[in-house]
Design an enzyme around this catalytic site. Structure first.
Site, PDB file in Angstrom:
ATOM      1  N   HIS A  50       1.245  11.505 -28.741  1.00 52.06           N
ATOM      2  CA  HIS A  50       0.685  10.191 -28.398  1.00 52.06           C
ATOM      3  C   HIS A  50       0.015   9.547 -29.612  1.00 52.06           C
ATOM      4  CE1 HIS A  50       0.640  11.293 -23.859  1.00 52.06           C
ATOM      5  NE2 HIS A  50       1.797  10.807 -24.253  1.00 52.06           N
ATOM      6  N   GLU A  64      -2.524  17.235 -11.491  1.00 49.58           N
ATOM      7  CA  GLU A  64      -2.947  17.662 -12.823  1.00 49.58           C
ATOM      8  C   GLU A  64      -4.441  17.988 -12.883  1.00 49.58           C
ATOM      9  OE1 GLU A  64      -0.888  15.762 -16.118  1.00 49.58           O
ATOM     10  OE2 GLU A  64      -2.576  16.203 -17.424  1.00 49.58           O
ATOM     11  N   ASN A 119       2.144  18.958 -20.955  1.00 47.35           N
ATOM     12  CA  ASN A 119       1.806  18.069 -22.079  1.00 47.35           C
ATOM     13  C   ASN A 119       1.869  18.793 -23.418  1.00 47.35           C
ATOM     14  OD1 ASN A 119       1.312  15.995 -20.263  1.00 47.35           O
ATOM     15  ND2 ASN A 119      -0.820  16.601 -19.982  1.00 47.35           N
ATOM     16  N   GLU A 172      12.240  17.148 -24.771  1.00 46.34           N
ATOM     17  CA  GLU A 172      11.482  17.452 -23.539  1.00 46.34           C
ATOM     18  C   GLU A 172      12.083  18.672 -22.842  1.00 46.34           C
ATOM     19  OE1 GLU A 172       8.705  16.102 -22.527  1.00 46.34           O
ATOM     20  OE2 GLU A 172       8.623  13.992 -23.118  1.00 46.34           O
ATOM     21  N   HIS A 216       9.576   8.406 -27.737  1.00 47.28           N
ATOM     22  CA  HIS A 216       8.635   9.362 -27.154  1.00 47.28           C
ATOM     23  C   HIS A 216       9.108  10.809 -27.355  1.00 47.28           C
ATOM     24  CE1 HIS A 216       5.716  11.112 -24.446  1.00 47.28           C
ATOM     25  NE2 HIS A 216       6.697  11.644 -23.724  1.00 47.28           N
ATOM     26  N   ARG A 254      -0.779  21.742 -14.521  1.00 42.91           N
ATOM     27  CA  ARG A 254       0.210  20.704 -14.860  1.00 42.91           C
ATOM     28  C   ARG A 254       0.039  20.201 -16.296  1.00 42.91           C
ATOM     29  NH1 ARG A 254       2.632  15.715 -11.216  1.00 42.91           N
ATOM     30  NH2 ARG A 254       3.907  14.859 -12.886  1.00 42.91           N
ATOM     31  N   ARG A 270       0.809  -1.234   0.000  1.00 40.72           N
ATOM     32  CA  ARG A 270       0.000   0.000   0.000  1.00 40.72           C
ATOM     33  C   ARG A 270       0.840   1.281   0.000  1.00 40.72           C
ATOM     34  NH1 ARG A 270      -3.219  -2.857   3.910  1.00 40.72           N
ATOM     35  NH2 ARG A 270      -4.914  -3.874   2.820  1.00 40.72           N
ATOM     36  N   LYS A 321       9.655  22.363 -13.694  1.00 43.91           N
ATOM     37  CA  LYS A 321       8.659  21.310 -13.445  1.00 43.91           C
ATOM     38  C   LYS A 321       8.243  21.303 -11.981  1.00 43.91           C
ATOM     39  CE  LYS A 321       7.178  16.627 -14.249  1.00 43.91           C
ATOM     40  NZ  LYS A 321       7.275  15.407 -15.035  1.00 43.91           N
ATOM     41  N   HIS A 343       1.959  16.865 -26.640  1.00 43.23           N
ATOM     42  CA  HIS A 343       1.743  15.451 -26.327  1.00 43.23           C
ATOM     43  C   HIS A 343       0.477  14.860 -26.946  1.00 43.23           C
ATOM     44  CE1 HIS A 343       5.119  15.966 -23.704  1.00 43.23           C
ATOM     45  NE2 HIS A 343       5.023  14.752 -23.217  1.00 43.23           N
ATOM     46  N   LYS A 383       4.573  10.993 -11.388  1.00 43.20           N
ATOM     47  CA  LYS A 383       3.691  10.175 -12.224  1.00 43.20           C
ATOM     48  C   LYS A 383       4.374   8.838 -12.446  1.00 43.20           C
ATOM     49  CE  LYS A 383       1.066  13.493 -14.986  1.00 43.20           C
ATOM     50  NZ  LYS A 383       0.815  13.985 -16.361  1.00 43.20           N
TER      51      LYS A 383
HETATM   52  P1  NAD Z   1      13.960   4.214 -21.604  1.00 38.73           P
HETATM   53  O1  NAD Z   1      13.856   4.118 -20.161  1.00 38.73           O
HETATM   54  O2  NAD Z   1      13.382   3.110 -22.429  1.00 38.73           O
HETATM   55  O3  NAD Z   1      15.483   4.411 -22.002  1.00 38.73           O
HETATM   56  C1  NAD Z   1      15.824   4.495 -23.371  1.00 38.73           C
HETATM   57  C2  NAD Z   1      16.902   3.477 -23.757  1.00 38.73           C
HETATM   58  O4  NAD Z   1      18.147   3.965 -23.296  1.00 38.73           O
HETATM   59  C3  NAD Z   1      16.724   2.090 -23.162  1.00 38.73           C
HETATM   60  O5  NAD Z   1      17.095   1.154 -24.119  1.00 38.73           O
HETATM   61  C4  NAD Z   1      17.730   2.077 -22.009  1.00 38.73           C
HETATM   62  O6  NAD Z   1      18.205   0.790 -21.735  1.00 38.73           O
HETATM   63  C5  NAD Z   1      18.811   2.965 -22.520  1.00 38.73           C
HETATM   64  N1  NAD Z   1      19.569   3.705 -21.511  1.00 38.73           N
HETATM   65  C6  NAD Z   1      19.089   4.330 -20.420  1.00 38.73           C
HETATM   66  N2  NAD Z   1      20.059   5.017 -19.823  1.00 38.73           N
HETATM   67  C7  NAD Z   1      21.186   4.817 -20.547  1.00 38.73           C
HETATM   68  C8  NAD Z   1      22.506   5.274 -20.456  1.00 38.73           C
HETATM   69  N3  NAD Z   1      22.874   6.133 -19.493  1.00 38.73           N
HETATM   70  N4  NAD Z   1      23.402   4.859 -21.367  1.00 38.73           N
HETATM   71  C9  NAD Z   1      23.027   4.015 -22.387  1.00 38.73           C
HETATM   72  N5  NAD Z   1      21.790   3.573 -22.540  1.00 38.73           N
HETATM   73  C10 NAD Z   1      20.864   3.974 -21.627  1.00 38.73           C
HETATM   74  O7  NAD Z   1      13.288   5.545 -22.187  1.00 38.73           O
HETATM   75  P2  NAD Z   1      13.175   7.052 -21.678  1.00 38.73           P
HETATM   76  O8  NAD Z   1      13.163   7.864 -22.900  1.00 38.73           O
HETATM   77  O9  NAD Z   1      14.119   7.370 -20.597  1.00 38.73           O
HETATM   78  O10 NAD Z   1      11.727   7.060 -21.022  1.00 38.73           O
HETATM   79  C11 NAD Z   1      10.575   6.824 -21.781  1.00 38.73           C
HETATM   80  C12 NAD Z   1       9.477   6.395 -20.835  1.00 38.73           C
HETATM   81  O11 NAD Z   1       9.245   7.454 -19.917  1.00 38.73           O
HETATM   82  C13 NAD Z   1       8.164   6.115 -21.526  1.00 38.73           C
HETATM   83  O12 NAD Z   1       7.624   4.925 -21.025  1.00 38.73           O
HETATM   84  C14 NAD Z   1       7.287   7.290 -21.111  1.00 38.73           C
HETATM   85  O13 NAD Z   1       5.923   6.950 -21.025  1.00 38.73           O
HETATM   86  C15 NAD Z   1       7.849   7.632 -19.776  1.00 38.73           C
HETATM   87  N6  NAD Z   1       7.634   9.013 -19.333  1.00 38.73           N
HETATM   88  C16 NAD Z   1       7.142   9.209 -18.086  1.00 38.73           C
HETATM   89  C17 NAD Z   1       6.955  10.478 -17.625  1.00 38.73           C
HETATM   90  C18 NAD Z   1       6.467  10.700 -16.213  1.00 38.73           C
HETATM   91  O14 NAD Z   1       6.175  11.847 -15.855  1.00 38.73           O
HETATM   92  N7  NAD Z   1       6.395   9.668 -15.405  1.00 38.73           N
HETATM   93  C19 NAD Z   1       7.288  11.588 -18.425  1.00 38.73           C
HETATM   94  C20 NAD Z   1       7.797  11.354 -19.697  1.00 38.73           C
HETATM   95  C21 NAD Z   1       7.975  10.053 -20.143  1.00 38.73           C
HETATM   96  N1  GLY Z   2       5.369  14.528 -18.109  1.00 37.12           N
HETATM   97  C1  GLY Z   2       4.235  15.307 -17.763  1.00 37.12           C
HETATM   98  C2  GLY Z   2       3.989  15.387 -16.298  1.00 37.12           C
HETATM   99  O1  GLY Z   2       4.779  14.918 -15.509  1.00 37.12           O
HETATM  100  O2  GLY Z   2       2.995  15.910 -15.906  1.00 37.12           O
END
Ligand code: NAD
Ligand code: GLY
Length: 383
Positions: A267, A252, A260, A200, A281, A256, A136, A242, A263, A158
């Site tokens: 998406h 949000e 987006n 971003e 992304h 917030r 929890r 942020k 976005h 998030k």
């Molecule tokens: P990811 O975590 O898939 O990383 C991208 C690639 O880079 C992967 O193959 C990973 O293994 C590799 N990698 C990571 N760090 C590395 C490093 N230092 N050196 C070499 N390789 C490395 O992708 P991302 O772009 O970091 O994140 C995308 C995800 O984030 C999506 O699922 C998206 O929905 C999510 N997201 C969440 C939020 C939020 O607010 N929670 C905001 C934006 C995106």
């Molecule tokens: N990535 C958008 C948010 O965190 O609200």
């Protein structure tokens, strides 16, 4: 100080920058610097009274960066247990949640013991979600290793996984206890991933910080080339922006949504491209930001000179403005509109768009007609 001589040198070369996320229930700190991973014990030891660190990572990041983290922790008398998932979006799944929860139970991880999420947004979203639901609610620490994660996903609480029906459809708001962003880890990030994260970063300038956009126009290449001082400055600025928005609107309910920007388009593009390596992304966010500026200009909200300035900066740093630049076809406008109609942000059948009055002046609009969006998509496809 633990680590190899090179790690020790990097660790002392730059003092960390701290950003506070202030929330009604106390908030947390984001620490940004170079070489933080090797010296993480300094920030983590008091949070790990059982002298063990449970680290969730993906296989790629674990291979590249977990040794630095665990060597430093080891020197401080903290043992590391590493739990890995395959790299990629596919790991944000119920199956991986179940596997991780079982592994944490097998290790008898207590409710108060934090899990450390070492990786990009996939690992952060997954481990954060596991922490949100396990027992929890339990603490977690973000150790982001992609530019995207350092400027966006690791901050703000998030967390989510995907279902067969779409991306991030199951999740929770669950804030980390601490974020440690070591910009040194970005050196191993493929350039394409770095650019995706940079999109971003630009987004913060475009949505509310024109001075930062101007700074990126001057220093974006240094950021992308891995200049440590430029990276720390830029990551910290994004986190400050942020944090300020999240502090005012954690769940949000309003403002917030400005985060987006681009976005709704992004998406739809990602859904059409199949959520994966074809279109990252951040790349989709770059294309989406251009579309948001173009739509705003079409609707008479934004000067065309600002659209040109955005396009100019994207071209200067190598960010894509059109799918063709990524070797992708122009997606059929009707298909993109269908994806938009299923967007999480649809309310009472109306889409939410983040529009702009110019660079740094985003606003939320629920008054955009589908016909306007269709016209924009058609003209973008013909451009
Ligand atoms: P990811 O975590 O898939 O990383 C991208 C690639 O880079 C992967 O193959 C990973 O293994 C590799 N990698 C990571 N760090 C590395 C490093 N230092 N050196 C070499 N390789 C490395 O992708 P991302 O772009 O970091 O994140 C995308 C995800 O984030 C999506 O699922 C998206 O929905 C999510 N997201 C969440 C939020 C939020 O607010 N929670 C905001 C934006 C995106
Ligand atoms: N990535 C958008 C948010 O965190 O609200």
């Amino acid at each position: 100080m633990p680590g190899t001589p090179a790690e020790r040198q990097r660790a002392v070369s730059l003092a960390p920058t701290r950003v506070d996320v202030r929330l009604p229930d106390g908030g947390y700190e984001i620490v940004i610097g170079e070489g933080l991973l090797g010296g993480a014990a300094r920030f983590l030891a008091e949070r790990l009274p059982r002298r063990r660190a449970i680290v969730v990572s993906d296989e790629t990041v674990a291979r590249l960066h977990a040794p630095t983290l665990s060597r430093g922790l080891q020197a401080a008398g903290i043992a590391t247990t590493l739990l890995t998932v395959p790299p990629g979006e596919g790991s944000k799944s119920f199956a991986e949640v179940e596997r991780l929860v079982d592994a944490l139970e097998a290790l008898r991880v207590e409710r108060s013991e934090p899990v450390l999420a070492l990786g990009g947004g996939v690992v952060g979203d997954l481990a954060g979600f596991v922490a949100a639901v396990r027992r929890r609610g339990s603490p977690f620490v973000q150790l982001p290793t992609t530019l995207l994660a350092q400027v966006d996903s690791a901050v703000g609480g998030k967390t989510a996984i995907n279902t067969r029906h779409g991306k991030n459809l199951v999740g929770a708001f669950h804030q980390p206890a601490l974020v440690l962003s070591d910009v040194g880890t970005l050196a191993s990030l493929p350039r394409r991933e770095k650019l995706a994260g940079y999109a971003e970063m630009v987004k913060y300038g475009l949505l509310g910080n024109p001075a930062f956009f101007a700074w990126l126009e001057r220093n974006g290449r240094a950021v992308l080339a891995g200049d440590s001082a430029a990276l720390v400055h830029a990551v910290a600025q994004c986190c400050r922006d942020k944090a300020a928005i999240v502090a005012r609107d954690e769940r949000e309910m309003g403002e917030r949504a400005l985060l987006n920007l681009g976005h709704t388009f992004a998406h739809a593009l990602e859904a059409e491209a199949g959520f994966g390596a074809r279109l990252l992304h951040g790349e989709a966010v770059a294309l989406g930001c251009v579309m948001a500026f173009e739509l705003s200009a079409r609707l008479g909200h934004c000067p065309t000179a600002d659209v040109a300035r955005v396009l100019g900066h994207f071209a200067a740093v190598g960010l894509p403005s059109r799918p063709a630049e990524l070797g992708l076809p122009d997606f059929p406008p009707e298909r993109l509109l269908q994806h938009m109609a299923q967007d999480k942000k649809v309310r009472d059948g109306r889409l939410t768009f983040i529009l702009v009055r110019g660079i740094g002046q985003a606003f939320i609009s629920r008054a955009v007609e589908a016909a306007e969006v269709a016209a924009l998509l058609r003209s973008a496809a013909a451009a």
